[in-house]
Design a protein around this motif. Structure first.
Motif, PDB file in Angstrom:
ATOM      1  N   LYS A 114      -3.552  -7.248   7.677  1.00  0.00           N
ATOM      2  CA  LYS A 114      -3.933  -6.041   6.932  1.00  0.00           C
ATOM      3  C   LYS A 114      -4.531  -6.419   5.585  1.00  0.00           C
ATOM      4  CE  LYS A 114      -1.625  -4.238   4.048  1.00  0.00           C
ATOM      5  NZ  LYS A 114      -0.508  -3.960   3.186  1.00  0.00           N
ATOM      6  N   LEU A 118      -8.248  -5.782   3.735  1.00  0.00           N
ATOM      7  CA  LEU A 118      -8.421  -5.189   2.404  1.00  0.00           C
ATOM      8  C   LEU A 118      -9.191  -6.124   1.478  1.00  0.00           C
ATOM      9  CD1 LEU A 118      -5.034  -3.508   1.370  1.00  0.00           C
ATOM     10  CD2 LEU A 118      -7.234  -2.396   1.753  1.00  0.00           C
ATOM     11  N   LEU A 174      -8.606   1.460   4.190  1.00  0.00           N
ATOM     12  CA  LEU A 174      -7.432   1.787   5.003  1.00  0.00           C
ATOM     13  C   LEU A 174      -7.055   3.251   4.859  1.00  0.00           C
ATOM     14  CD1 LEU A 174      -4.552  -0.798   4.554  1.00  0.00           C
ATOM     15  CD2 LEU A 174      -6.011  -0.503   6.547  1.00  0.00           C
ATOM     16  N   TYR A 175      -6.729   3.879   5.960  1.00  0.00           N
ATOM     17  CA  TYR A 175      -6.135   5.213   5.951  1.00  0.00           C
ATOM     18  C   TYR A 175      -4.859   5.086   6.759  1.00  0.00           C
ATOM     19  CZ  TYR A 175     -10.777   6.858   4.528  1.00  0.00           C
ATOM     20  OH  TYR A 175     -11.965   7.058   3.873  1.00  0.00           O
ATOM     21  N   TRP A 176      -3.722   5.059   6.088  1.00  0.00           N
ATOM     22  CA  TRP A 176      -2.479   4.744   6.799  1.00  0.00           C
ATOM     23  C   TRP A 176      -1.514   5.914   6.799  1.00  0.00           C
ATOM     24  CZ3 TRP A 176      -3.127   0.145   9.092  1.00  0.00           C
ATOM     25  CH2 TRP A 176      -2.075  -0.328   9.882  1.00  0.00           C
ATOM     26  N   ILE A 187       5.171   6.464   5.693  1.00  0.00           N
ATOM     27  CA  ILE A 187       3.836   5.964   6.017  1.00  0.00           C
ATOM     28  C   ILE A 187       3.920   4.977   7.186  1.00  0.00           C
ATOM     29  CG2 ILE A 187       1.839   4.721   5.093  1.00  0.00           C
ATOM     30  CD1 ILE A 187       3.021   5.579   2.281  1.00  0.00           C
ATOM     31  N   ARG A 236      -0.900   6.188  -1.267  1.00  0.00           N
ATOM     32  CA  ARG A 236      -0.877   5.810   0.156  1.00  0.00           C
ATOM     33  C   ARG A 236      -0.405   7.005   0.983  1.00  0.00           C
ATOM     34  NH1 ARG A 236       2.556   1.612   2.153  1.00  0.00           N
ATOM     35  NH2 ARG A 236       0.902   0.937   3.525  1.00  0.00           N
ATOM     36  N   ILE A 262      -5.484   9.998   2.011  1.00  0.00           N
ATOM     37  CA  ILE A 262      -6.906  10.156   1.676  1.00  0.00           C
ATOM     38  C   ILE A 262      -7.571   8.798   1.505  1.00  0.00           C
ATOM     39  CG2 ILE A 262      -6.646  12.415   0.586  1.00  0.00           C
ATOM     40  CD1 ILE A 262      -6.647  10.962  -2.135  1.00  0.00           C
ATOM     41  N   GLY A 263      -6.910   7.731   1.941  1.00  0.00           N
ATOM     42  CA  GLY A 263      -7.468   6.396   1.720  1.00  0.00           C
ATOM     43  C   GLY A 263      -7.338   6.022   0.255  1.00  0.00           C
ATOM     44  N   TYR A 264      -8.149   5.079  -0.193  1.00  0.00           N
ATOM     45  CA  TYR A 264      -8.068   4.576  -1.570  1.00  0.00           C
ATOM     46  C   TYR A 264      -9.401   4.848  -2.273  1.00  0.00           C
ATOM     47  CZ  TYR A 264      -4.257   1.952   0.701  1.00  0.00           C
ATOM     48  OH  TYR A 264      -3.147   1.581   1.429  1.00  0.00           O
ATOM     49  N   VAL A 293      -7.647  -5.114  -4.167  1.00  0.00           N
ATOM     50  CA  VAL A 293      -6.817  -3.965  -3.797  1.00  0.00           C
ATOM     51  C   VAL A 293      -5.491  -4.478  -3.248  1.00  0.00           C
ATOM     52  CG1 VAL A 293      -6.670  -1.921  -2.349  1.00  0.00           C
ATOM     53  CG2 VAL A 293      -8.887  -2.657  -3.221  1.00  0.00           C
TER      54      VAL A 293
END
Ligand SMILES: Cc1cc2nc3c(=O)[nH]c(=O)nc-3n(C[C@H](O)[C@H](O)[C@H](O)COP(=O)(O)OP(=O)(O)OC[C@H]3O[C@@H](n4cnc5c(N)ncnc54)[C@H](O)[C@@H]3O)c2cc1C
Ligand code: SF4
Ligand code: SF4
Lengths: 396, 401
Positions: free
Chosen positions: A244, A248, A254-256, B63, B299, B303-305, B321
């Motif tokens: 992971k 990054l 990433l959408y977790w 999460i 997180r 909505i992602g980062y 990140v």
């Protein structure tokens, strides 16, 4: 980077992340969406390629031609595992092994597990029957059974260390503390163990496992190795986290933690997917899509009383015979019929009978993978992940 | 989405992800504290789970859980029920009413700042259950709530309400004003109506009544603006999660759904404006290296980062990140003495990972993360907007060290 992405990967397991890493390495703008952590976190962290024989590649050559390995071709399988090993070496979590020779690792029950590539911390796990092994465990640790191991291996002994904490994750975290590590090494040295190997439950650190491992091995001047515990599995977690983070580090998005809520279609193509939140669904748009949501365990496939469904795109799902044929008293026998279920694809990993021209499928959701029958879990995930990335590359 | 303990397959993935469980053996972890114990809890009985308050509500278990169990929310409900039925310690009462504390402290900023730094006062704070391993944040007389004299652009087709939250309001009004000016300079009509605490500190301290009281007041104000065509923007990711997740969820605010649907993270909004070609900002080079710590509540927002998407557009900016670690402060959690050791351990680990990138600055969207990580890494910690403002040549006062 942001939407629209070149490729949107749905499912953050070994397969989806392998595809995603291959694509970001080529400079593509990639998103990975995952509703949760993958089964890799429960696995031994070892890569099973084909575990029902001595020679994995030889075994793959004999598989039926509709098995995912054969669909993408044996050469491609070899290449993808070489890529995996290169990636992991650079990432500081090196894997060792020979694609032509399976190896053994010890399990916490004292039995052997056959696998192909192992993290360097398990390299010495294949022991001669008369070689001395000293097993170390930790006070209160419930996921590891030294007496099972020593009863299976005559020339052995064990000692218990009190780490002040008793769960795998808490002990692994303690090892990240330099003072704790020194205290532990001093204790080991004081045991004055006979010549031979030392085995530990796989709790020797999380982020810095290789340096912790090397330090213990060097100070004790002998071969040591880790034995994976029953879940929670630290080596599985290390592998997943490394994967992971690689994604990054190379600029992936990433959408977790959220499931796919809906799919937007446009003229035979997938335009975007949305993620379910309590408010406005997050929209993620892409040119190409890869489905890597895993099998029943991860929820890529869902079985109800009268149906088996693919959960994101509602793709045509292959079912082996009728429901009554799936009955078997022993779920864990290799070759349970239900293991064949999944998405059928052509040699470009596009789903058969599907309306979507920009979708590829990889990993354990593929029909006929039969992970338990062949012992090929992470192997098929990695190989088909790389293959799906290559297919995307050709179109981008 | 709704938590259901019966979906738990006991895979232990949540346990592997719980930062508190890793360092505090007193806490049984999200699986046991959540779904496992849930089946034995009865509505009528007084909760006996004394350890329930040790969960920091970082939401990392939620999460990670692949089966939609949402242990964090099961635990939060139990924390609230425990809070209702037991005497709540002074520290909890204080932090639940953090907003009043902030209003008071801002008014008397000079005095409070000095007072809180006295050794004797620190000892007193310890006695009352507060931890003092790092200084309490300083207060400003000119809090954001007192910027009523500011008149931005009269009109624009894009209108936004800035929900600035307590931390920017009381402790870093300079960042809040910077964000306001940035949005205005992009051609938006920006309003900052009177608002109160989002309610999270009250939720986190076992006081659902106070949380609902705050939430209802905000909801009334925000929903009114949404009806007039405004979007709501937040910068603090914990306020954001509360507005979008807890208003329609556990707080059950009637207009919660509407608020959640029309509320945006600041950076998400900027990316959206760029994608829609509404703005075409020219990003000037920023010659810096930053380690970007993703707050747990960002997180959890799903909505992602988005700040990373903006950083990507800034020439010369090297950014890393990092999302593996909770900073350990978790709002007021680490300021309570019983959590001090946990907070320090987690803070050190997270700071060390950031420092390993050898950055000029730490960046994070959450004020609490910035305080904690800045403290342990010994580096200045910025909000993402401070980097963006620098690139867009806003008069942000940051210089390379
Ligand atoms: C307990 C256990 C131990 C194992 N041990 C080993 C081992 O030691 N060695 C080995 O080689 N193999 C092992 N295997 C098999 C191997 O782990 C898997 O076959 C392989 O990792 C599958 O990878 P995948 O990427 O295809 O799917 P998965 O790892 O299942 O990942 C799928 C991902 O997709 C996500 N997802 C699912 N549905 C959705 C949705 N609707 N929206 C968004 N995201 C979704 C899931 O949350 C998950 O993260 C083991 C399997 C199990 C169950
Ligand atoms: S709550 Fe979720 S992650 Fe935790 S054990 Fe249950 S199913 Fe697994
Ligand atoms: S919310 Fe965070 S601290 Fe609480 S149980 Fe979940 S992971 Fe642990």
């Amino acid at each position: 980077m942001s939407s629209p992405y070149d490729v949107v990967v749905i499912g953050g397991g070994m397969s989806g992340l392998m595809a995603a890493i291959s694509l970001v390495e080529k400079g593509r703008n990639v998103a990975v969406i995952s509703k949760g952590d993958p089964v890799c976190c429960l696995s031994t962290g070892c890569i099973d390629l084909f575990s029902r024989g001595d020679d994995p590649i030889g075994g793959i050559e004999l598989l039926p031609d509709y098995h995912p390995y054969r669909l993408i071709g044996v050469e491609r399988v070899k290449e993808s595992l070489d890529i995996f090993q290169d990636i992991m070496r650079v990432a500081g979590l090196p894997y060792v092994g020979d694609l032509r020779v399976n190896r053994k690792i010890l399990t916490p029950f004292g039995t052997d597990k056959i696998t192909c590539l192992v993290p360097e911390t398990m390299e010495s796990a294949d022991c001669d029957p008369d070689e001395y092994i000293h097993v170390i465990s930790f006070k209160g640790l419930k996921d590891f059974y030294p007496s099972y191991i020593t009863s299976g291996h005559v020339n052995s002994g064990y000692s218990i260390f009190d780490a002040g904490v008793s769960s795998t994750s808490a002990i692994a975290e303690r090892f990240e503390d330099k003072d704790f590590l020194q205290e532990f090494i001093s204790w080991l040295l004081n045991l004055s163990l006979p010549d031979g190997k030392i085995a530990f439950p796989a709790v020797l650190g999380t982020r810095s496992s290789m340096s912790i491992f090397n330090e213990i091995s060097n100070r004790l001047e002998r071969d040591i190795f880790e034995i994976p515990t029953i879940p929670p599995s630290i080596p599985g977690e290390r592998l997943f986290n490394r994967f992971k983070n690689l994604f990054l580090e190379k600029g992936g998005s990433l959408y977790w933690g959220k499931e796919i809520a809906s799919v937007e279609k446009l003229g035979g193509r997938i335009e975007a997917v949305t993620l379910s939140t309590r408010g406005r669904p997050t929209r993620v748009q892409g040119t190409l899509f890869i489905l890597a949501t895993g099998s029943f365990v991860s929820g890529g496939l869902y079985a109800s009383m009268d149906d088996v469904r693919e959960t994101v795109f509602d793709l045509e799902t292959y079912l082996p015979g009728e429901r009554k044929d799936w009955f078997n008293e022993d779920f864990f026998i290799p070759g349970h019929t239900i293991e064949k279920a999944g998405i059928r694809v052509d040699s470009t990993l596009r789903p058969l009978d599907s309306e979507f021209s920009n979708l590829f499928v990889c990993g354990s959701i593929l029909a006929f993978t039969e992970v338990m029958k062949y012992g090929c879990g992470h192997g098929t995930a990695i190989a088909t992940g790389v293959a799906a990335a290559n297919m995307c590359e050709e179109l981008l | 989405m709704e938590s259901d303990f019966q979906h738990c397959i006991r895979c232990t993935i949540c346990v592997e992800n719980c930062p508190v469980f890793r360092v505090n053996p007193e806490f049984p972890g999200p699986k046991q504290a959540g779904p496992d114990t849930e089946r034995f809890r009865c509505d009528e009985e007084t909760s006996l789970d004394k350890w329930i308050g040790l969960c920091s509500q970082c939401k990392r278990c939620e999460i990670a859980c692949p089966y939609g169990v949402n242990p964090a929310e099961i635990i939060l409900r139990e924390q609230l029920s425990y809070g209702e039925k037991h005497f709540r310690p002074l520290a909890n009462r204080l932090f639940a009413n953090n907003y009043y504390l902030g209003t008071f402290s801002s008014a008397l900023a000079l005095f409070v700042n000095k007072f809180a730094s006295l050794t004797f006062i620190k000892k007193v704070m310890n006695v009352f259950g507060l931890s003092t391993y790092m200084p309490f944040p300083g207060f400003y007389v000119h809090s954001l709530g007192r910027s009523w004299r500011w008149k931005g652009r009269r009109n624009s087709p894009r209108k936004v309400v800035f929900f600035y939250g307590c931390y920017l309001n009381f402790n870093r009004p300079d960042i809040g004003r910077g964000i306001r000016d940035l949005l205005a300079s992009l051609g938006l009509k920006v309003v900052m109506p009177k608002q109160v605490c989002c309610g999270l500190p009250a939720l986190g301290n076992g006081d659902i009544k106070t949380a609902r009281k705050f939430a209802r007041r905000n909801a009334e104000i925000l929903a009114g603006y949404i009806d007039k065509g405004y979007d709501v923007i937040y910068a603090c990711t914990s306020c954001g999660l509360t507005l979008t997740h807890d208003y329609p969820g556990i707080l059950n605010i009637p207009s919660g759904k509407k608020i959640a649907e029309n509320t945006y993270n600041l950076n998400e909004y900027l990316v959206k404006l760029i994608d829609e070609d509404y703005i075409k900002p020219e990003f000037a080079p920023v010659d810096l290296k930053v380690a970007y710590h993703i707050p747990c509540h960002l997180r959890a927002s799903g909505i992602g980062y988005p700040a990373a998407s903006l950083f990507e557009k800034i020439p010369g900016l090297e950014y890393h990140v990092l999302d593996d670690h909770c900073c350990g402060l978790s709002g007021s959690y680490g300021f309570k003495r019983k959590n001090q050791e946990t907070a320090i351990k987690l803070g050190r680990t997270a700071a060390a990972t950031l420092k390993a990138c050898n950055p000029d600055y730490i960046v994070s969207d959450c004020g609490a993360c910035r305080m904690q990580l800045g403290h342990f890494a010994g580096l200045p910690a910025l909000d993402p907007s401070e980097i963006v403002m620098r690139s867009l040549a806003n008069p942000a006062k940051i210089t390379k060290k």
